[in-house]
Write a protein that holds these residues in place. Structure first.
Motif, mmCIF file in Angstrom:
data_model
loop_
_atom_site.group_PDB
_atom_site.id
_atom_site.type_symbol
_atom_site.label_atom_id
_atom_site.label_comp_id
_atom_site.label_asym_id
_atom_site.label_seq_id
_atom_site.Cartn_x
_atom_site.Cartn_y
_atom_site.Cartn_z
ATOM 1 N N LEU A 415 -8.521 -21.044 -78.092
ATOM 2 C CA LEU A 415 -9.622 -21.303 -77.412
ATOM 3 C C LEU A 415 -10.357 -22.473 -78.226
ATOM 4 O O LEU A 415 -10.813 -23.410 -77.840
ATOM 5 C CB LEU A 415 -10.590 -20.310 -77.235
ATOM 6 N N GLY A 427 -9.037 -23.651 -71.011
ATOM 7 C CA GLY A 427 -9.920 -22.637 -71.858
ATOM 8 C C GLY A 427 -10.313 -21.312 -71.072
ATOM 9 O O GLY A 427 -10.301 -20.423 -71.574
ATOM 10 N N PHE A 431 -9.498 -17.626 -71.553
ATOM 11 C CA PHE A 431 -10.473 -16.655 -71.931
ATOM 12 C C PHE A 431 -10.479 -15.439 -71.085
ATOM 13 O O PHE A 431 -10.720 -14.315 -71.264
ATOM 14 C CB PHE A 431 -11.954 -17.454 -71.658
ATOM 15 N N HIS A 445 -15.400 -15.521 -79.739
ATOM 16 C CA HIS A 445 -14.770 -15.964 -78.554
ATOM 17 C C HIS A 445 -15.589 -16.788 -77.800
ATOM 18 O O HIS A 445 -15.442 -17.829 -77.091
ATOM 19 C CB HIS A 445 -13.965 -14.963 -77.812
ATOM 20 N N LEU A 449 -15.809 -20.595 -76.643
ATOM 21 C CA LEU A 449 -16.242 -20.982 -74.880
ATOM 22 C C LEU A 449 -17.409 -22.017 -74.701
ATOM 23 O O LEU A 449 -17.552 -22.812 -73.948
ATOM 24 C CB LEU A 449 -16.297 -19.959 -74.027
#
Length: 559
Positions: A415, A427, A431, A445, A449
Motif C-alpha cells: 500500500l 491500491g 486494500f 493501513h 490509503l
C-alpha cells in the motif's frame, strides 16, 4: 497398537521384503544371530548408519538425515537404532507424511513395540500437531517410561490442551525435573503465571535444580513480570547461561536498557548465548551503536559469531544504512562456519533492500528456495522505499500466485508502494483484498490509503474514508491529510480537519501538537490569505504552542 496403526498405514504403499513368519517374532530380529546371518539382505543392525544419520541431525540438517535413511532403505538395510533418529528428523521438518511412512514400516518390521521407537512416534506426532494419533500411539504402547509420559504432556501443551496435560501429569507415578519444567513452561506460555508458580512451589526439593529455577525465571520474564523474575533470580544458588539471558531479554523487552546491561555485566563467565542476548536486545530497541560496540567487544574476547549474531548485526546495518559494513558481514558468512539458514538469508535481503542495493537483494531473494513472509516483505518494502513501486506491485502479485498468504506487513508495504507510485486503482483493490485473507486493516493501513487518495487529489474521498474508519484517526493520519490539503491548496478542507483535530484532541486530552496549526497557516499563506495565516499564528501563541526549530543529527561510527 496394531488397531491404531492400520488406519495410519492404509495410505502408505511400502515394499518391504518380509515373510509372515518373519513378522511374528520381532524379538528374533535382534536376539538371534543365525536369523541375522540368513537374512542379512533385509536386516543389518549397523551402528555406523545410525551414527551418520545422527551426525546430520546434530548439525541441523534433518532433511539430509532423511535422504540418507531413504538411500539406506532402498538397499534393503534396516536399523532399529536409526528409527528414533529418523523420526526426530521428521519431527524437525514437521513432515508427517514421512513420519507415518516410518510408523508403517516400524509395524511391519516389528519395531513399533520397542519403547524408544514408540516414544519417538509420540514425539513426532506431537510436533507435527497430530494430537489424535499421538494420544493413540501413547495409549496402545505396551510399555512406557518417564520420557514417553513427558513427550505426551508436551504434545498436549503444544495443542493448548492444558486440562489433558494436567490430568496426565497427576497420573504419573514417576516424575523428573523435566516433567515439572514442562508443566511450569506450558502454563507460562499461555500467560497463566499463577498456575505455573503453583507447580514450581510443588517441585520436590531433590528435583528443584537449576533447570526448574531457570524455567520459572523465564516464565516471569517472558510475561513481562520482571520484579517477580528478579526475586526468583536472586534466590538462585546456582545459575546457568540461560537464566542470565532470560533476565537480559526480559529487561530489553520492557525497554529497561540500563538494567539489562547491568545484568550482563554481572555474568561471571560469559558465552555466545549471553552476547547474542545483549546484541539482539540493543538492536530491537534501536540502540544500534551500542549493538555494534558489543559485537566488536564480543569478537575481541575471542567469540566467533553464529547465525543469531549475524542476523542482529545485519539488522543494525539495515537500520543505519551501513551498506559497506553489511557487505563485510555478508562476506563473513562465507568465511566463517555460519550456516546460511532462512533467518540469515532474510536478514541479507532486508539489509541490501533497505540500504538501496536492490540488485544484490533480488539476487539473494531469488536463490532462496523456501521464501517465508519476512523475505517477501523485505523485498516488497525495499522496492517501495526506493521508488521501484511497479516492481513492488509485481512482486506482490507473484507472492499471491505462489500461494503464500500475505500478512499485515505485506499489505502495509505494498500500500505504501501504491501511495508513492500514485497507483490509486491498484491500491484500493489491494486494500479490499485484506478481508479475503482474513485480515482486519489497522490504522497504519488506513493511513496509507488516506495518503494515497490525498496525493492523488481525491481529498473528499480521503476525508470520507477517515470518518468511516472503525478506529479514531490519530495525529499521523490527520497530518497526512493536511499535507495533501496543502499540496492541493484546499484551505476549506484544511479548516474542517483542524476543527476535527481540536475536537478529538480536547476530548481525549492528547492534542498538544502544533504542527497542524503550522500546516494550516502555510496553506493560507500559499493561497495569499495573509490575515487567516496570521490568525493561525496568533492562535498558536494564545494556546501556548511554540514552533519547534528544525534540527539535524549526524551519527559518527568508528569502524
Amino acid at each position: 497398537m496394531v488397531m491404531v496403526s492400520q488406519s495410519l498405514c492404509s495410505s502408505v504403499n511400502m515394499k518391504v521384503r518380509l515373510t509372515k513368519s518373519q513378522q511374528t517374532d520381532p524379538g528374533q530380529i535382534i536376539s538371534n544371530p543365525k536369523f541375522l546371518t540368513q537374512n542379512s539382505e533385509i536386516y543389518i543392525i549397523h551402528s555406523n548408519w545410525s551414527y551418520l544419520i545422527r551426525n546430520y541431525l546434530s548439525q541441523g540438517a534433518p532433511r539430509e538425515a532423511l535422504l540418507l535413511y531413504t538411500k539406506i532403505h532402498r538397499k534393503g538395510i534396516y536399523s532399529l537404532g536409526a528409527f528414533p533418529i529418523v523420526l526426530k528428523a521428521c519431527a524437525s521438518l514437521s513432515s508427517i507424511c514421512h513420519g507415518k511412512a516410518l510408523h508403517a514400516e516400524a509395524i511391519k518390521l516389528g519395531f513399533s513395540f520397542d519403547i524408544m521407537v514408540g516414544t519417538s512416534l509420540v514425539d513426532m506426532y506431537s510436533k507435527c500437531n497430530d494430537i489424535h494419533s499421538c494420544s493413540k500411539v501413547f495409549d496402545y504402547m505396551p510399555q512406557r517410561n518417564v520420557v514417553t509420559w513427558n513427550a505426551m504432556i508436551s504434545g498436549y501443551f503444544r495443542n493448548k490442551d492444558t486440562k489433558a496435560a494436567s490430568l496426565l501429569f497427576e497420573r504419573m507415578i514417576e516424575r523428573t525435573a523435566v516433567t515439572w519444567s514442562q508443566m511450569i513452561d506450558g502454563f507460562s506460555k499461555i500467560g497463566d503465571i499463577a498456575t505455573a508458580r503453583g507447580y514450581f512451589d510443588r517441585v520436590p526439593l531433590e528435583l528443584k535444580n537449576v533447570m526448574t529455577w531457570t524455567v520459572m525465571v523465564d516464565a516471569y520474564a517472558s510475561n513481562g513480570e520482571m520484579e517477580e523474575a528478579r526475586k526468583v533470580f536472586e534466590e538462585m544458588e546456582q545459575r546457568n547461561c540461560f537464566v542470565w539471558s532470560s533476565m537480559i531479554c526480559g529487561y530489553f523487552k520492557k525497554g529497561n536498557i540500563e538494567e539489562a546491561k547491568a545484568i550482563f555485566d554481572r555474568i561471571p563467565v560469559r558465552n555466545l548465548v549471553n552476547w547474542n542476548s545483549l546484541i539482539s536486545g540493543y538492536t530491537q530497541n534501536g540502540y544500534c551503536e551500542e549493538a555494534l560496540e558489543a559485537f566488536s567487544k564480543m569478537q575481541t574476547e575471542g567469540f566467533e559469531p553464529d547465525e543469531v549474531t549475524i542476523v542482529s548485526v545485519l539488522s543494525v546495518c539495515a537500520q543505519l544504512g551501513l551498506l559497506d559494513m553489511g557487505r563485510q558481514i555478508h562476506s563473513m558468512t562465507n568465511s566463517e562456519n555460519i550456516k546460511l539458514n532462512g533467518f540469515v538469508l532474510n536478514g541479507l535481503v532486508d539489509m541490501y533492500a533497505k540500504c538501496g542495493d536492490l540488485s544484490n537483494a533480488k539476487l539473494i531473494f531469488e536463490k532462496i528456495v523456501k521464501k517465508e513472509n519476512a523475505c517477501w516483505n523485505s523485498m516488497i518494502a525495499g522496492f517501495a522505499i526506493h521508488g521501484e513501486c511497479r516492481e513492488s506491485l509485481q512482486l506482490f502479485n507473484r507472492m499471491e500466485k505462489s500461494n503464500k498468504k500475505p500478512d499485515d506487513i505485506t499489505f502495509l508495504s505494498v500500500l505504501s508502494a501504491c501511495s508513492h507510485g500514485g497507483f490509486v486503482k491498484e491500491g484500493l483493490e489491494i486494500f479490499s483484498k485484506m478481508k479475503e485473507f482474513g485480515l482486519n486493516p489497522g490504522i497504519k493501513h488506513y493511513g496509507c490509503l488516506v495518503d494515497l487518495l490525498g496525493r492523488a487529489g481525491k481529498l473528499k474521498e480521503a476525508y470520507e474514508l477517515i470518518k468511516q474508519m472503525p478506529m479514531k484517526p490519530n495525529d499521523t493520519i490527520w497530518g497526512s491529510f493536511l499535507g495533501a490539503c496543502r499540496v492541493h491548496s484546499d484551505a476549506k478542507m484544511a479548516e474542517m480537519v483542524l476543527k476535527e483535530v481540536e475536537k478529538q484532541g480536547f476530548q481525549s486530552g492528547w492534542f498538544y501538537d502544533n504542527s497542524h496549526y503550522v500546516m494550516v497557516s502555510s496553506i493560507y499563506a500559499a493561497s495569499e490569505r495573509w490575515e487567516k495565516a496570521e490568525m493561525m499564528r496568533v492562535e498558536m501563541i494564545t494556546k501556548g504552542f511554540r514552533k519547534i526549530s528544525g534540527s539535524s543529527s549526524v551519527i559518527a561510527l568508528v569502524q
